[in-house]
Design an enzyme around this catalytic site. Sequence first.
Site, PDB file in Angstrom:
ATOM      1  N   ARG A   1     -30.844 -14.897  -6.440  1.00 26.95           N
ATOM      2  CA  ARG A   1     -31.925 -14.014  -6.898  1.00 26.95           C
ATOM      3  C   ARG A   1     -33.197 -14.830  -7.061  1.00 26.95           C
ATOM      4  O   ARG A   1     -33.244 -15.757  -7.881  1.00 26.95           O
ATOM      5  CB  ARG A   1     -31.570 -13.378  -8.240  1.00 26.95           C
ATOM      6  CG  ARG A   1     -30.364 -12.469  -8.159  1.00 26.95           C
ATOM      7  CD  ARG A   1     -30.296 -11.598  -9.394  1.00 26.95           C
ATOM      8  NE  ARG A   1     -29.045 -10.870  -9.439  1.00 26.95           N
ATOM      9  CZ  ARG A   1     -28.817  -9.825 -10.233  1.00 26.95           C
ATOM     10  NH1 ARG A   1     -29.764  -9.404 -11.050  1.00 26.95           N
ATOM     11  NH2 ARG A   1     -27.656  -9.217 -10.213  1.00 26.95           N
TER      12      ARG A   1
ATOM     13  N   GLY B   1     -27.829  -5.045 -20.030  1.00 27.17           N
ATOM     14  CA  GLY B   1     -28.626  -6.264 -19.952  1.00 27.17           C
ATOM     15  C   GLY B   1     -28.256  -7.304 -20.996  1.00 27.17           C
ATOM     16  O   GLY B   1     -29.052  -8.177 -21.320  1.00 27.17           O
TER      17      GLY B   1
ATOM     18  N   GLU C   1     -14.706  -6.366 -29.323  1.00 28.23           N
ATOM     19  CA  GLU C   1     -13.789  -6.801 -28.276  1.00 28.23           C
ATOM     20  C   GLU C   1     -13.315  -8.204 -28.570  1.00 28.23           C
ATOM     21  O   GLU C   1     -14.018  -8.979 -29.215  1.00 28.23           O
ATOM     22  CB  GLU C   1     -14.525  -6.866 -26.920  1.00 28.23           C
ATOM     23  CG  GLU C   1     -14.385  -5.628 -26.105  1.00 28.23           C
ATOM     24  CD  GLU C   1     -15.177  -5.666 -24.801  1.00 28.23           C
ATOM     25  OE1 GLU C   1     -15.708  -6.725 -24.417  1.00 28.23           O
ATOM     26  OE2 GLU C   1     -15.248  -4.612 -24.172  1.00 28.23           O
ATOM     27  N   LYS C   2     -12.174  -8.551 -28.028  1.00 30.16           N
ATOM     28  CA  LYS C   2     -11.727  -9.948 -28.038  1.00 30.16           C
ATOM     29  C   LYS C   2     -12.762 -10.734 -27.245  1.00 30.16           C
ATOM     30  O   LYS C   2     -13.173 -10.308 -26.165  1.00 30.16           O
ATOM     31  CB  LYS C   2     -10.356 -10.024 -27.356  1.00 30.16           C
ATOM     32  CG  LYS C   2      -9.881 -11.404 -27.085  1.00 30.16           C
ATOM     33  CD  LYS C   2      -8.675 -11.712 -27.970  1.00 30.16           C
ATOM     34  CE  LYS C   2      -8.474 -13.194 -28.135  1.00 30.16           C
ATOM     35  NZ  LYS C   2      -8.751 -13.708 -29.477  1.00 30.16           N
TER      36      LYS C   2
ATOM     37  N   ASN D   1     -20.666   0.380 -13.485  1.00 26.92           N
ATOM     38  CA  ASN D   1     -22.035   0.763 -13.147  1.00 26.92           C
ATOM     39  C   ASN D   1     -21.986   1.836 -12.065  1.00 26.92           C
ATOM     40  O   ASN D   1     -21.366   1.640 -11.019  1.00 26.92           O
ATOM     41  CB  ASN D   1     -22.829  -0.455 -12.674  1.00 26.92           C
ATOM     42  CG  ASN D   1     -23.048  -1.442 -13.805  1.00 26.92           C
ATOM     43  OD1 ASN D   1     -23.290  -1.043 -14.945  1.00 26.92           O
ATOM     44  ND2 ASN D   1     -22.950  -2.717 -13.523  1.00 26.92           N
TER      45      ASN D   1
ATOM     46  N   HIS E   1     -26.588 -13.530 -19.892  1.00 19.82           N
ATOM     47  CA  HIS E   1     -25.865 -12.382 -19.350  1.00 19.82           C
ATOM     48  C   HIS E   1     -26.552 -11.752 -18.144  1.00 19.82           C
ATOM     49  O   HIS E   1     -26.221 -10.639 -17.744  1.00 19.82           O
ATOM     50  CB  HIS E   1     -25.613 -11.310 -20.420  1.00 19.82           C
ATOM     51  CG  HIS E   1     -24.924 -11.850 -21.629  1.00 19.82           C
ATOM     52  ND1 HIS E   1     -23.670 -12.429 -21.574  1.00 19.82           N
ATOM     53  CD2 HIS E   1     -25.311 -11.939 -22.926  1.00 19.82           C
ATOM     54  CE1 HIS E   1     -23.328 -12.838 -22.778  1.00 19.82           C
ATOM     55  NE2 HIS E   1     -24.305 -12.561 -23.621  1.00 19.82           N
TER      56      HIS E   1
ATOM     57  N   ARG F   1     -23.988   3.063  -9.853  1.00 26.67           N
ATOM     58  CA  ARG F   1     -25.169   2.966  -8.988  1.00 26.67           C
ATOM     59  C   ARG F   1     -24.963   1.820  -8.017  1.00 26.67           C
ATOM     60  O   ARG F   1     -23.974   1.099  -8.099  1.00 26.67           O
ATOM     61  CB  ARG F   1     -26.397   2.660  -9.842  1.00 26.67           C
ATOM     62  CG  ARG F   1     -26.159   1.402 -10.678  1.00 26.67           C
ATOM     63  CD  ARG F   1     -27.390   0.863 -11.329  1.00 26.67           C
ATOM     64  NE  ARG F   1     -27.081  -0.031 -12.408  1.00 26.67           N
ATOM     65  CZ  ARG F   1     -26.785  -1.319 -12.289  1.00 26.67           C
ATOM     66  NH1 ARG F   1     -26.754  -1.864 -11.094  1.00 26.67           N
ATOM     67  NH2 ARG F   1     -26.502  -2.063 -13.334  1.00 26.67           N
TER      68      ARG F   1
ATOM     69  N   GLU G   1     -17.091  -2.823 -17.961  1.00 27.70           N
ATOM     70  CA  GLU G   1     -17.904  -1.618 -17.793  1.00 27.70           C
ATOM     71  C   GLU G   1     -17.914  -1.187 -16.337  1.00 27.70           C
ATOM     72  O   GLU G   1     -17.494  -1.930 -15.455  1.00 27.70           O
ATOM     73  CB  GLU G   1     -19.346  -1.833 -18.287  1.00 27.70           C
ATOM     74  CG  GLU G   1     -20.145  -2.811 -17.449  1.00 27.70           C
ATOM     75  CD  GLU G   1     -21.644  -2.751 -17.773  1.00 27.70           C
ATOM     76  OE1 GLU G   1     -22.121  -1.750 -18.332  1.00 27.70           O
ATOM     77  OE2 GLU G   1     -22.340  -3.724 -17.428  1.00 27.70           O
TER      78      GLU G   1
HETATM   79  P1  ADP Z   1     -24.226  -5.373 -20.395  1.00 31.75           P
HETATM   80  O1  ADP Z   1     -24.053  -3.934 -20.012  1.00 31.75           O
HETATM   81  O2  ADP Z   1     -25.121  -5.558 -21.569  1.00 31.75           O
HETATM   82  O3  ADP Z   1     -24.590  -6.243 -19.211  1.00 31.75           O
HETATM   83  P2  ADP Z   1     -21.400  -6.169 -20.182  1.00 31.75           P
HETATM   84  O4  ADP Z   1     -20.308  -5.518 -20.941  1.00 31.75           O
HETATM   85  O5  ADP Z   1     -21.493  -5.884 -18.727  1.00 31.75           O
HETATM   86  O6  ADP Z   1     -22.793  -5.862 -20.922  1.00 31.75           O
HETATM   87  O7  ADP Z   1     -21.291  -7.743 -20.362  1.00 31.75           O
HETATM   88  C1  ADP Z   1     -22.279  -8.606 -19.840  1.00 31.75           C
HETATM   89  C2  ADP Z   1     -21.794 -10.036 -19.874  1.00 31.75           C
HETATM   90  O8  ADP Z   1     -21.466 -10.425 -21.235  1.00 31.75           O
HETATM   91  C3  ADP Z   1     -20.520 -10.304 -19.070  1.00 31.75           C
HETATM   92  O9  ADP Z   1     -20.764 -10.546 -17.711  1.00 31.75           O
HETATM   93  C4  ADP Z   1     -20.000 -11.542 -19.792  1.00 31.75           C
HETATM   94  O10 ADP Z   1     -20.762 -12.670 -19.395  1.00 31.75           O
HETATM   95  C5  ADP Z   1     -20.336 -11.282 -21.259  1.00 31.75           C
HETATM   96  N1  ADP Z   1     -19.198 -10.584 -21.960  1.00 31.75           N
HETATM   97  C6  ADP Z   1     -19.016  -9.251 -22.100  1.00 31.75           C
HETATM   98  N2  ADP Z   1     -17.876  -8.961 -22.773  1.00 31.75           N
HETATM   99  C7  ADP Z   1     -17.310 -10.151 -23.081  1.00 31.75           C
HETATM  100  C8  ADP Z   1     -16.095 -10.551 -23.785  1.00 31.75           C
HETATM  101  N3  ADP Z   1     -15.252  -9.658 -24.301  1.00 31.75           N
HETATM  102  N4  ADP Z   1     -15.838 -11.884 -23.892  1.00 31.75           N
HETATM  103  C9  ADP Z   1     -16.685 -12.806 -23.384  1.00 31.75           C
HETATM  104  N5  ADP Z   1     -17.830 -12.502 -22.730  1.00 31.75           N
HETATM  105  C10 ADP Z   1     -18.146 -11.208 -22.577  1.00 31.75           C
END
Ligand code: ADP
Length: 451
Positions: free
Chosen positions: A336, A163, A199-200, A288, A234, A290, A286
């Site tokens: 949504r 989230g 992460e970058k 998911n 996000h 599900r 990542e």
């Molecule tokens: P969560 O599990 O909390 O949703 P995610 O890893 O899926 O986390 O990332 C959610 C959102 O965060 C992504 O869709 C993107 O908008 C932003 N994000 C994640 N990692 C990066 C990254 N390395 N650089 C820029 N934005 C990122």
Amino acid sequence: MISKVLIANRGEIALRVLRACKELGIATVAVHSTADADAMHVRLADESVCIGPPPSRDSYLNIHQIVAACEITGADAVHPGYGFLSENAKFADILDAHGITFIGPTADHIRIMGDKITAKKTALELGIPVVPGSDGEVREDDALEVARQIGFPVLIKATAGGGGRGMKVAHNEEELSEAVSTARSEALAAFGNDAVYMEKYLAKPRHIEIQVVGDGEGNAIHLGERDCSLQRRHQKVWEEANSPALNREQRMAIGKICADAMKKLKYRGAGTVEFLYENGEFYFIEMNTRLQVEHPITEAITGIDLVHEQIRVASGGGLSVTQDDIVFSGHAIECRINAEDPRTFVPSPGTITHFHAPGGLGVRVDSGAYQGYRIPPYYDSLIGKLIVHGRTRVECMMRLRRVLDEFVIDGIKTTLPLFQDLINNQDIANGDYDIHWLENYLAETTPPKAQ
Ligand code: ADP
């Protein structure tokens, strides 16, 4: 074979699963908290069991109550929907120990993908491209060295994340130590685990995810991508399939990488491999394990019922299709519908005084809402999803404009007006947006709140 499914969820997704079960001739059991006694999923199920008071931890997250409800009703399988217990490996283990089928992946696969560091390592081993970053956890004392290697800006993320919580950007060395400590304390508060990694930070990526389904025996397919770049904090707001940014060749290439990875993993069930996409490159963030909220746009363009496939593979019946059977047809968009102020996103629970859902060719509304329904204040504010399909993106957008005009939800605030704005925006019409577009748009178009 599965003969009776207990649906361990509420709202539109409980209804979605219930519909698939009915089509397959499988009996259904709804569970509900005392706040949801009059909910649509309870009314339409063959049987229902009250599993506790309104707070989720006492009802929808209460594993003992859910297992007891299975035993009382004789349900031989559980569909967890999304959220709640859907990615809880312990829940999958407990059901297994009780001889109840979990409609989802193995507990081991949930565990691997639930820890983001392990997930990234696994993705790399399976040949999936990942975002450059730390090898594992970072701490205050090694953060600077790791950040210098990766190069600023960097993103600090919680290993137990979800989230968008526990995520902090550091643009330079000065911001780094505070970003690490804030991310850590947010992660501890949200997940009870303060481990973080680095992460970058990608400046202007799109969020593109690949839908996969596996049979657990080494067969797996992909169903193309969804573009979920339009996000606020996000959280996804509007999703499209296909992505306006990809052509067929790119789609099939990244899809094949994911399907091959799932074959190697012997993945069972539906899953989503999420990527950021920038300058023609995909970066895994990542997976998911599900069904996703936005799965219906994939169903719209492929004609495949993902819940049917989940139930088939959970009962050992295998996939109903091969990769060669999948035909991508037209374009789909999901909006949504949240019970929230369309500008401030403050939740707006209350009673729906008037409800009229749109219809016509290419229109799907997944919602448990109805006229007179009282939205309880205890849960997620998603009250429905509007999914529109057209032969082309242009036709899909034309249809969406008409459908948004037809949709009436009175008595509460909803996000419908936001979509009416977006449908008239030139960048959206051009498909020209990245993960920051919506936040920038909202900042530019929302008048500051009166003090
Ligand atoms: P969560 O599990 O909390 O949703 P995610 O890893 O899926 O986390 O990332 C959610 C959102 O965060 C992504 O869709 C993107 O908008 C932003 N994000 C994640 N990692 C990066 C990254 N390395 N650089 C820029 N934005 C990122």
